[in-house]
Design an enzyme around this catalytic site. Structure first.
Site, PDB file in Angstrom:
ATOM      1  N   PHE A  63      -0.992  -0.920   4.885  1.00 20.42           N
ATOM      2  CA  PHE A  63      -0.849   0.304   5.842  1.00 20.42           C
ATOM      3  C   PHE A  63      -0.887   1.411   4.698  1.00 20.42           C
ATOM      4  O   PHE A  63      -0.717   1.135   3.627  1.00 20.42           O
ATOM      5  CB  PHE A  63       0.498   0.048   6.436  1.00 20.42           C
ATOM      6  CG  PHE A  63       0.988   1.237   6.965  1.00 20.42           C
ATOM      7  CD1 PHE A  63       0.149   2.060   8.397  1.00 20.42           C
ATOM      8  CD2 PHE A  63       2.140   2.041   6.859  1.00 20.42           C
ATOM      9  CE1 PHE A  63       0.817   2.897   8.995  1.00 20.42           C
ATOM     10  CE2 PHE A  63       2.259   3.153   7.416  1.00 20.42           C
ATOM     11  CZ  PHE A  63       1.525   3.453   8.458  1.00 20.42           C
ATOM     12  N   ASP A  64      -0.821   2.669   4.900  1.00 18.22           N
ATOM     13  CA  ASP A  64      -1.034   3.502   4.045  1.00 18.22           C
ATOM     14  C   ASP A  64       0.051   3.807   3.314  1.00 18.22           C
ATOM     15  O   ASP A  64      -0.116   4.019   1.924  1.00 18.22           O
ATOM     16  CB  ASP A  64      -1.587   5.077   4.771  1.00 18.22           C
ATOM     17  CG  ASP A  64      -0.609   5.531   5.767  1.00 18.22           C
ATOM     18  OD1 ASP A  64       0.312   4.854   6.194  1.00 18.22           O
ATOM     19  OD2 ASP A  64      -0.992   6.509   6.536  1.00 18.22           O
ATOM     20  N   LYS A  71       9.659   0.636  14.504  1.00 17.81           N
ATOM     21  CA  LYS A  71       8.476   0.048  15.443  1.00 17.81           C
ATOM     22  C   LYS A  71       9.500  -1.092  16.335  1.00 17.81           C
ATOM     23  O   LYS A  71      10.090  -0.628  17.243  1.00 17.81           O
ATOM     24  CB  LYS A  71       7.423  -0.648  14.735  1.00 17.81           C
ATOM     25  CG  LYS A  71       6.473   0.342  14.254  1.00 17.81           C
ATOM     26  CD  LYS A  71       7.051   1.173  12.910  1.00 17.81           C
ATOM     27  CE  LYS A  71       5.951   1.935  12.360  1.00 17.81           C
ATOM     28  NZ  LYS A  71       5.745   1.749  11.092  1.00 17.81           N
ATOM     29  N   ASP A  77       4.952  -7.889   5.705  1.00 22.25           N
ATOM     30  CA  ASP A  77       4.933  -6.145   6.047  1.00 22.25           C
ATOM     31  C   ASP A  77       5.079  -6.423   7.495  1.00 22.25           C
ATOM     32  O   ASP A  77       4.115  -6.302   8.338  1.00 22.25           O
ATOM     33  CB  ASP A  77       3.835  -5.481   5.702  1.00 22.25           C
ATOM     34  CG  ASP A  77       3.996  -3.881   6.246  1.00 22.25           C
ATOM     35  OD1 ASP A  77       4.976  -3.524   6.525  1.00 22.25           O
ATOM     36  OD2 ASP A  77       3.135  -3.356   5.613  1.00 22.25           O
ATOM     37  N   TYR A 130      32.251   3.377   4.846  1.00 18.49           N
ATOM     38  CA  TYR A 130      31.338   3.511   3.702  1.00 18.49           C
ATOM     39  C   TYR A 130      30.985   2.154   3.375  1.00 18.49           C
ATOM     40  O   TYR A 130      29.623   1.677   3.169  1.00 18.49           O
ATOM     41  CB  TYR A 130      31.871   4.181   2.712  1.00 18.49           C
ATOM     42  CG  TYR A 130      30.877   4.491   1.476  1.00 18.49           C
ATOM     43  CD1 TYR A 130      30.229   5.667   1.507  1.00 18.49           C
ATOM     44  CD2 TYR A 130      30.643   3.534   0.528  1.00 18.49           C
ATOM     45  CE1 TYR A 130      29.146   6.043   0.469  1.00 18.49           C
ATOM     46  CE2 TYR A 130      29.684   3.794  -0.531  1.00 18.49           C
ATOM     47  CZ  TYR A 130      29.136   4.832  -0.631  1.00 18.49           C
ATOM     48  OH  TYR A 130      28.042   5.234  -1.352  1.00 18.49           O
ATOM     49  N   ALA A 169       6.467  -4.845  10.498  1.00 18.41           N
ATOM     50  CA  ALA A 169       6.834  -3.786  11.424  1.00 18.41           C
ATOM     51  C   ALA A 169       6.777  -4.291  12.976  1.00 18.41           C
ATOM     52  O   ALA A 169       7.646  -3.785  13.764  1.00 18.41           O
ATOM     53  CB  ALA A 169       6.053  -2.660  11.074  1.00 18.41           C
ATOM     54  N   HIS A 201      -3.305  13.063   4.715  1.00 12.08           N
ATOM     55  CA  HIS A 201      -3.473  13.082   6.095  1.00 12.08           C
ATOM     56  C   HIS A 201      -2.300  13.923   6.962  1.00 12.08           C
ATOM     57  O   HIS A 201      -2.363  14.510   7.791  1.00 12.08           O
ATOM     58  CB  HIS A 201      -3.901  12.394   6.959  1.00 12.08           C
ATOM     59  CG  HIS A 201      -3.119  10.960   6.907  1.00 12.08           C
ATOM     60  ND1 HIS A 201      -2.646  10.229   5.769  1.00 12.08           N
ATOM     61  CD2 HIS A 201      -2.315  10.516   7.764  1.00 12.08           C
ATOM     62  CE1 HIS A 201      -1.592   9.325   6.074  1.00 12.08           C
ATOM     63  NE2 HIS A 201      -1.425   9.423   7.349  1.00 12.08           N
TER      64      HIS A 201
HETATM   65  C1  LIG Z   1       5.155   2.212   9.869  1.00 16.76           C
HETATM   66  C2  LIG Z   1       4.868   1.085   8.603  1.00 16.76           C
HETATM   67  C3  LIG Z   1       5.351   1.182   7.459  1.00 16.76           C
HETATM   68  C4  LIG Z   1       6.013   2.192   7.031  1.00 16.76           C
HETATM   69  O1  LIG Z   1       7.148   2.375   7.617  1.00 16.76           O
HETATM   70  P1  LIG Z   1       7.896   3.738   7.846  1.00 16.76           P
HETATM   71  O2  LIG Z   1       9.212   3.450   8.667  1.00 16.76           O
HETATM   72  O3  LIG Z   1       7.167   4.793   8.466  1.00 16.76           O
HETATM   73  O4  LIG Z   1       8.453   4.569   6.545  1.00 16.76           O
HETATM   74  C5  LIG Z   1       4.788   0.156   6.739  1.00 16.76           C
HETATM   75  N1  LIG Z   1       3.921  -0.917   7.140  1.00 16.76           N
HETATM   76  C6  LIG Z   1       3.539  -0.871   8.526  1.00 16.76           C
HETATM   77  C7  LIG Z   1       2.572  -2.051   8.594  1.00 16.76           C
HETATM   78  C8  LIG Z   1       3.926   0.086   9.068  1.00 16.76           C
HETATM   79  O5  LIG Z   1       3.466   0.085  10.481  1.00 16.76           O
END
Ligand SMILES: *Cc1c(COP(=O)(O)O)cnc(C)c1O
Length: 463
Positions: free
Chosen positions: A123-124, A257, A214, A71, A216, A453
């Site tokens: 991103f959304d 990603k 951000d 844990y 990813a 969406h």
């Molecule tokens: C996928 C993504 C997110 C959100 O990540 P999740 O793992 O889907 O919650 C945030 N910013 C960018 C640029 C992304 O591609």
């Protein structure tokens, strides 16, 4: 365009089901014409997202068995920290269960209510978390990004002059945060140059504003910098990644990603002493929302696989194959006169659905029209990145016209072969050839208030 052969071979296979057009027409109707509502088993080639759909390596699967499930203070946690410290050069590293969890933990701390956050493009989920924290999200991407056919390098960049003007007009006290999305997902996976990262960071520092990366697709972004930016051809991917992250104070990352895993996320704080209060609050939010700081909503085995994936993704041969796949498909489509966000970006092909269906207005969602057609044509699942995803203005409730109406073919890492890419190209070309016979788009019959969406119901508009 030559296909760059895989730098791996296949040792385990997963059967995928072929369906008939008739079956698919029924499935998509039952799914209310929302591709998120389809069952995975009814899809032949799944390009809905490159998020969490990656194929793990034998090393990662072996790591899954070695995962330490303590844990607190698990070995796998420390392995992840060591890898992330080495790769990113950030002092504080916090695992979380995915990217939006990182946003949920960090943004309420950094975003003041009523303030504005500025990004090259949000991103959304990132936009949603700015809004949930009481902020307003503003995009300042370069103008080139808005012209899909224009071949320019680094179309994901921030427009630095526009950023400066926006801060001046708003007053710096009304701005909370600058977010640099690498690569720029919403602009078609377009990369951000090192020069741009550096300039934005310098400007932010001059205003005393924090920069959150951000991150990813940090490795895909590094590959484009190595390939296309002057002065980086001889630098290793690892060196480039370190430099990218040096132009931020904090990062949030979806590990689904470029960490080549199926679940996971990370938060990083570069200077733990300077941002001691931030780190304290991150730990406390993490414990409340995700779990104790040494696992952050993940199993030990997930952290183990993430640590290994982070070292595999910075392999130059892997990245050349990865981006090569997309260029192969992109070239076939452009040869056939299909307009895509060009040059191709990191993780997918973004087809300009407005130019395929010029007679279908944005409020009938051309990006969604093409996504549904691709499913009916060949069992390929994609999604709209356009007005349908953008949704309604939170103040007026009216449909927003997105900058672009794209249909995104997002490519899972290490999953599909050259023959699958040929199927994708053929399906798109067939649809293009009969595009004028598809006369109307869709209307929404039900939608939730936020991130619609994923869940909304649609109906074809009768001619
Ligand atoms: C996928 C993504 C997110 C959100 O990540 P999740 O793992 O889907 O919650 C945030 N910013 C960018 C640029 C992304 O591609």
């Amino acid at each position: 365009m030559k296909y760059v052969a895989e730098p791996f071979r296949i040792k385990m296979v997963e059967t995928i089901r072929m369906t008939t057009r008739e079956e698919r027409e029924q499935y998509i109707k039952d799914a209310h014409y929302n591709l998120f509502n389809l069952r995975g088993e009814d899809v032949y080639i799944d390009l809905l997202t490159d998020s969490g759909t990656n194929a793990m390596s034998q090393e990662q699967w072996a790591g899954i068995l070695r995962g330490d499930e303590a844990y607190a203070g698990a070995k796998s946690y420390y392995k992840l920290l060591d890898t992330a410290h080495e790769l990113f050069g950030y002092e504080y590293i916090q695992p979380v269960h995915q990217g939006r969890a990182a946003e949920k933990v960090v943004f309420p701390i950094l975003v003041k209510k009523g303030n504005v956050c500025i990004s090259n493009m949000f991103f959304d989920t990132t936009r949603a978390h700015v809004e949930l924290a009481g902020g307003k999200a503003v995009d300042c991407v370069v103008a080139e990004a808005k012209d899909p056919a224009m071949k320019a390098k680094f179309k994901g960049n921030m427009d630095v002059e526009k950023l400066r003007r926006t801060i001046e007009e708003l007053g710096v006290e009304n701005v909370s945060l600058i977010v640099m999305t690498i690569t720029n997902n919403s602009a078609g996976g377009q990369p951000v140059s090192m020069k741009n990262l550096k300039e934005v960071y310098a400007l932010a520092q001059s205003y005393g504003l924090p920069v959150c990366i951000d991150a990813a697709r940090f490795a895909e972004n590094a590959y484009f910098i190595q390939r296309d930016e002057e002065g980086y051809a001889e630098r290793s991917i690892e060196e480039i990644v370190k430099e990218e992250f040096s132009y931020g104070d904090v990062f949030t990352m979806s590990a689904k990603k470029d960490a080549i895993v199926n679940i996971g996320g990370l938060i990083g704080v570069r200077d733990e002493k300077k941002h001691a209060e931030l780190v304290e609050k991150i730990k406390s939010n993490c414990i409340n929302f995700e779990g104790f700081v040494t696992y952050g909503g993940l199993a030990g085995r997930d952290m183990e696989a993430m640590a290994i994936g982070l070292t595999e993704v910075v392999d130059r041969d892997y990245l050349a194959y990865r981006i090569g796949q997309l260029e192969y498909l992109g070239a076939k489509l452009e040869e056939a006169g299909i307009v895509i966000q060009s040059p191709v970006g990191g993780h997918g092909i973004f087809v300009d659905a407005r130019s395929m269906f010029p007679h279908i207005p944005y409020y009938e969602f051309p990006g969604q029209v093409l996504a549904v057609e691709l499913y009916k044509e060949a069992g390929i699942r994609t999604c709209d990145i356009g007005s349908y995803m953008m949704g309604n203005d939170p103040e007026t409730g009216k449909q927003i016209q997105a900058e672009f109406d794209f249909t995104r073919l997002a490519v899972p890492r290490r999953v599909y072969t050259q023959a699958h890419f040929d199927v994708m190209a053929e399906a798109l070309i067939n649809i293009k050839n009969r595009a004028k016979d598809i006369k109307r788009g869709y209307k929404i019959t039900w939608e939730p208030k936020i991130l619609r969406h994923f869940q909304a119901h649609l109906e074809p508009i009768e001619e």
